[in-house]
Design a protein around this motif. Structure first.
Motif, mmCIF file in Angstrom:
data_model
loop_
_atom_site.group_PDB
_atom_site.id
_atom_site.type_symbol
_atom_site.label_atom_id
_atom_site.label_comp_id
_atom_site.label_asym_id
_atom_site.label_seq_id
_atom_site.Cartn_x
_atom_site.Cartn_y
_atom_site.Cartn_z
ATOM 1 N N ARG A 144 -6.738 11.233 -10.567
ATOM 2 C CA ARG A 144 -5.554 10.811 -9.658
ATOM 3 C C ARG A 144 -4.941 9.557 -9.896
ATOM 4 N N HIS A 145 -5.679 8.793 -10.581
ATOM 5 C CA HIS A 145 -5.090 7.360 -10.814
ATOM 6 C C HIS A 145 -4.319 7.599 -12.222
ATOM 7 N N LEU A 153 -12.014 22.867 -2.186
ATOM 8 C CA LEU A 153 -10.575 22.344 -2.593
ATOM 9 C C LEU A 153 -9.764 22.107 -1.309
ATOM 10 N N PRO A 154 -9.810 22.719 -0.376
ATOM 11 C CA PRO A 154 -8.970 22.292 0.961
ATOM 12 C C PRO A 154 -9.052 20.734 1.203
ATOM 13 N N MET A 155 -10.113 20.368 0.806
ATOM 14 C CA MET A 155 -10.492 18.872 1.264
ATOM 15 C C MET A 155 -9.297 18.198 0.443
ATOM 16 N N LEU A 156 -8.906 18.548 -0.652
ATOM 17 C CA LEU A 156 -7.991 17.914 -1.316
ATOM 18 C C LEU A 156 -6.558 17.488 -0.593
ATOM 19 N N ASP A 157 -6.535 18.569 0.279
ATOM 20 C CA ASP A 157 -5.203 18.518 1.335
ATOM 21 C C ASP A 157 -5.350 17.686 2.400
ATOM 22 N N VAL A 158 -6.631 17.200 2.622
ATOM 23 C CA VAL A 158 -6.715 16.614 3.807
ATOM 24 C C VAL A 158 -5.977 15.302 4.086
ATOM 25 N N LEU A 159 -5.922 14.333 2.907
ATOM 26 C CA LEU A 159 -5.109 13.201 2.887
ATOM 27 C C LEU A 159 -4.153 13.179 1.865
ATOM 28 N N LEU A 187 0.722 -1.144 -0.011
ATOM 29 C CA LEU A 187 0.060 0.098 0.160
ATOM 30 C C LEU A 187 0.809 1.253 0.080
ATOM 31 N N GLU A 188 1.870 1.282 0.720
ATOM 32 C CA GLU A 188 2.873 2.238 0.728
ATOM 33 C C GLU A 188 3.444 2.676 -0.594
ATOM 34 N N LEU A 189 3.315 1.691 -1.627
ATOM 35 C CA LEU A 189 3.877 2.115 -2.889
ATOM 36 C C LEU A 189 3.124 3.112 -3.643
ATOM 37 N N SER A 190 1.595 3.214 -3.240
ATOM 38 C CA SER A 190 0.878 4.201 -3.815
ATOM 39 C C SER A 190 0.712 5.300 -2.848
ATOM 40 N N LEU A 191 1.312 5.626 -1.781
ATOM 41 C CA LEU A 191 1.144 6.978 -1.137
ATOM 42 C C LEU A 191 1.311 8.040 -1.834
ATOM 43 N N PRO A 192 2.260 8.206 -2.706
ATOM 44 C CA PRO A 192 2.531 9.219 -3.366
ATOM 45 C C PRO A 192 1.305 9.749 -4.315
ATOM 46 N N MET A 193 0.338 8.891 -4.641
ATOM 47 C CA MET A 193 -0.625 9.266 -5.217
ATOM 48 C C MET A 193 -1.585 10.149 -4.717
ATOM 49 N N LEU A 194 -1.683 10.052 -3.242
ATOM 50 C CA LEU A 194 -2.486 10.978 -2.479
ATOM 51 C C LEU A 194 -2.009 12.503 -2.574
ATOM 52 N N ALA A 197 -0.264 11.506 5.615
ATOM 53 C CA ALA A 197 -1.424 11.606 6.811
ATOM 54 C C ALA A 197 -1.685 10.133 7.150
ATOM 55 N N ASP A 198 -2.267 10.122 8.382
ATOM 56 C CA ASP A 198 -2.638 9.056 9.024
ATOM 57 C C ASP A 198 -3.982 8.495 8.498
ATOM 58 N N LEU A 199 -3.558 7.490 7.778
ATOM 59 C CA LEU A 199 -4.853 6.925 6.865
ATOM 60 C C LEU A 199 -5.654 5.622 7.853
ATOM 61 N N ALA A 200 -5.704 5.867 9.051
ATOM 62 C CA ALA A 200 -6.274 4.838 9.729
ATOM 63 C C ALA A 200 -7.682 5.600 10.245
ATOM 64 N N ALA A 201 -8.775 4.701 9.767
ATOM 65 C CA ALA A 201 -10.073 5.107 10.765
ATOM 66 C C ALA A 201 -9.944 5.099 12.299
ATOM 67 N N GLU A 202 -10.820 5.795 12.838
ATOM 68 C CA GLU A 202 -10.598 5.877 14.606
ATOM 69 C C GLU A 202 -10.496 4.380 14.977
ATOM 70 N N ASP A 203 -11.149 3.321 14.425
ATOM 71 C CA ASP A 203 -11.178 2.115 15.061
ATOM 72 C C ASP A 203 -10.168 1.170 14.306
#
Lengths: 429, 429
Positions: A300-301, B49-55, A45-52, B59-65
């Motif tokens: 993005r993709h 537009l700022p939403m595109l910078d959120v992730l 999954l880390e391989l695609s982090l730059p896509m973000l 970024a931490d890509l884990a949900a709270e659970d």
């Protein structure tokens, strides 16, 4: 160690006692390892982090044709995403419809459309007395779930190293007009990892079917998922579209694929490629269901993978992470089970799975034993329609998710469970 | 200027000549303006537009659970996205299923499931001789398209300023068991902009239906889409869930909504909220169609909108951009058409549309004239089932997309076309 088949009862009992002791030791370790599903590992999954970072608040969010990807519209995908998915599906962009996040949804929805509306003017399948589907086995459980959920009768057809048993397939489809289609994972098949031979592809395309609206659901889920970057070590599969056209059955197939195991599973882009008539039909029905799919994710993709030009390099990095895991699985199986002569398994060059065949009547027991020892496998029977493997022998091994060390520990457990179940079976018979 | 109805034939002819001359002038301007669809404007899209910078890649890509939002799984949505969508749908997170990018798809799929599987144990609707749906008019064309595509017969029911004509609705559903449901856009309705009264909501929830599995498709598309940030200037709608529970019909409704007109249309997040029994049923069927939806986009939305706590402030900025457009439309209609007495229109406090009623038999002509003068309107008839407005009088005005100056120019054209069509009609009768 001799083959179990050549051992005396006393020798088998001694061996079983040793294996049971080892098993108890493993249970005591309190492991919690998962080889159940074909999930990419964290490293993949880390391989695609730059896509973000591809689309941020300052990015140009227009597609090349000027479409504002932030707003409504474009039912079938932006041009650059069509080119990306065409490359993945080995087709032309004009034959591609870019969809949402999952090819599974694309396949379910395609089946639903045939049930509700028929195929290119045929009677809606849902109005027929019975609809039947061919299911090469071992196969993908979620394919079978779609059929079961939609009330479609399934007939298992054996797989060999070239694909489905085509003599059997041809015989069945010629005589039974209720057989409307077949599931195919043509490359690095789930779970056997084999790739269909050219002959199998041509026979699928050309065979006489009693149902004039027979459809091949061509789930090319692992199209670019090689373990090696060396072309000589990669499987290739004949294009079903060309084969169908050449055979005079241009509308027989629907190709499905996604970037789920290329970028992020669940946050990827799926697509279908089909003949012009099928594309028009899908778009017509789909226009009532959707205005358009997520064009920002398409953009993005397309940018991240340079419309597919970066696919090979990107997948080579996946391969580097996957190859050692499959090497480990096959090596450990060989070391632990080779001499006992109680099992066979596949040794694929890509995809996500190893298909394991244990002694008849042991698969459920093996999976149960593994579970008790903290190793979750795909449920026994999952690779057969209705979860019913009549020989109770096939298990799908999914080595992608655990890190190598954990995989090694999991294979310890698995092999021990196989031996224990096999010995118990032999001694009980 | 007197009302057209009070003018002599000679006066009408003079007026028509003037209007025709003005129209020709407008055609000569070579405009290309679009008021066809409820699309947010570029300025509105910029708010998100700022939403595109959120992730981003860091970024931490884990949900709270702890769910890794990059990988497979979670059929019904991550917890923070459920809370966001619950806030939008005025419900509890446990009653919410977070879906893909479009509530339209959610509604189509829900209807398909009822056709294939029935509702909570009832016979599959597709196996009944006829399925009928009530369609308050004027209404949303894409709702009607779903019914038409799926072979569901539609019965139009008139709307007034309180919602659908409930006497008519109650009479119809009591006597005809083929009537399985009703479309509702309860707040800032498409296209009238009205909000259902409490009495209408309670009657919908409580009415006796000949079909025991009657369903209200509650498309709360404009739940937070006020023009004013002042609560006194905002409409509120009674919660259908509570009303249905209180009436003893807890499973009668499905609520739909999305962030399409909050963040990015097509790249947003949709959801359904329903009773526990309906949620369980949807999840059971959906588990064959999907592994999970786009959790990265769910996470992006949940964080950007602070799980809904920032919704009001965010929508206030949308409102600031929308209010002047609706003011302009209503002002121009009043100035141009008020005295002539040939039309009525709604003056909503939120949503995306103004509903315009011209003289009978003129809507098609008006839209055609506007098109020739470079202004694309929603097709006449679109607000009625089968595109058939029997009075040929209703036109949906969608002022959101064009900038104010363009909207002003478009209203010039529209009002001129209304006058020309009205005069031609009066003189021809």
């Amino acid at each position: 160690m001799p083959r179990y088949a050549d051992m005396s009862k006393a020798e088998l009992e001694t061996e079983l006692a040793a294996v049971r002791a080892l098993y108890d030791e493993m249970v005591a370790r309190g492991l919690s390892l998962n080889m159940a599903r074909g999930k990419p590992s964290a490293a993949q999954l880390e391989l695609s982090l730059p896509m973000l970072d591809v689309l941020d608040a300052t990015a140009d969010l227009a597609a090349e044709d000027g479409t504002d990807c932030r707003n409504y519209g474009v039912l079938d995908g932006i041009p650059e995403a069509k080119r990306l998915m065409a490359r993945l599906l080995d087709d032309e962009p004009e034959n591609v419809i870019v969809l949402g996040n999952a090819s599974l949804t694309a396949m379910y929805d395609a089946m639903v459309r045939y049930l509700l509306f028929g195929a290119l003017g045929s009677e809606p399948w849902g109005q027929l007395g019975e609809v039947t589907w061919l299911c090469p086995v071992p196969g993908y459980d979620r394919h079978f779930t779609i059929c079961e959920a939609l009330g479609i009768r399934m007939i298992p057809v054996p797989m060999d190293e070239h694909g489905p048993d085509m003599d059997e397939v041809e015989r069945l489809v010629a005589e039974d007009a209720s057989i409307k289609g077949i599931w195919c994972v043509p490359k690095y098949s789930n779970p056997t990892g084999i790739t269909y031979s050219d002959d199998v592809v041509r026979r699928l395309a050309a065979m006489d079917t009693a149902a004039p609206d027979f459809r091949i659901f061509w789930d090319n889920a692992y199209a670019v998922h090689h373990f090696s970057a060396d072309a000589a070590e990669q499987d290739t599969v004949l294009d079903i579209a060309i084969a169908c056209r050449e055979a005079g059955n241009p509308d027989r197939y629907l190709k499905f694929g996604s970037t789920s195991k290329i970028t992020f599973p669940g946050a990827g882009v799926a697509a279908v490629a089909a003949s012009p008539a099928n594309v028009a039909e899908i778009k017509r029905h789909m226009s009532a269901q959707a205005i358009g799919h997520d064009k920002l994710n398409q953009l993005r993709h397309a940018r991240f993978l340079d419309e597919g030009r970066k696919l090979a390099a990107h997948m080579a990095r996946h391969g580097e992470l996957m190859a050692p895991k499959f090497d480990l699985v096959c090596r450990r199986l060989g070391e632990e089970l080779g001499e006992a002569g109680i099992a066979t398994w596949t040794n694929p060059r890509g995809g996500y799975f190893v298909s394991f065949e244990g002694p008849e009547g042991t698969a459920r027991r093996i999976v149960e034993l593994a579970k008790e020892a903290g190793v979750t496998m795909t449920g026994a029977g999952a690779t057969w329609p209705y979860g019913d493997d009549p020989a109770d022998s096939n298990i799908r091994i999914a080595p992608s998710l655990p890190p190598l060390e954990e995989l090694d520990a999991a294979m310890d457990v698995f092999c021990c469970c196989v031996k224990r179940a096999a010995l118990e079976k032999i001694l009980a018979d």
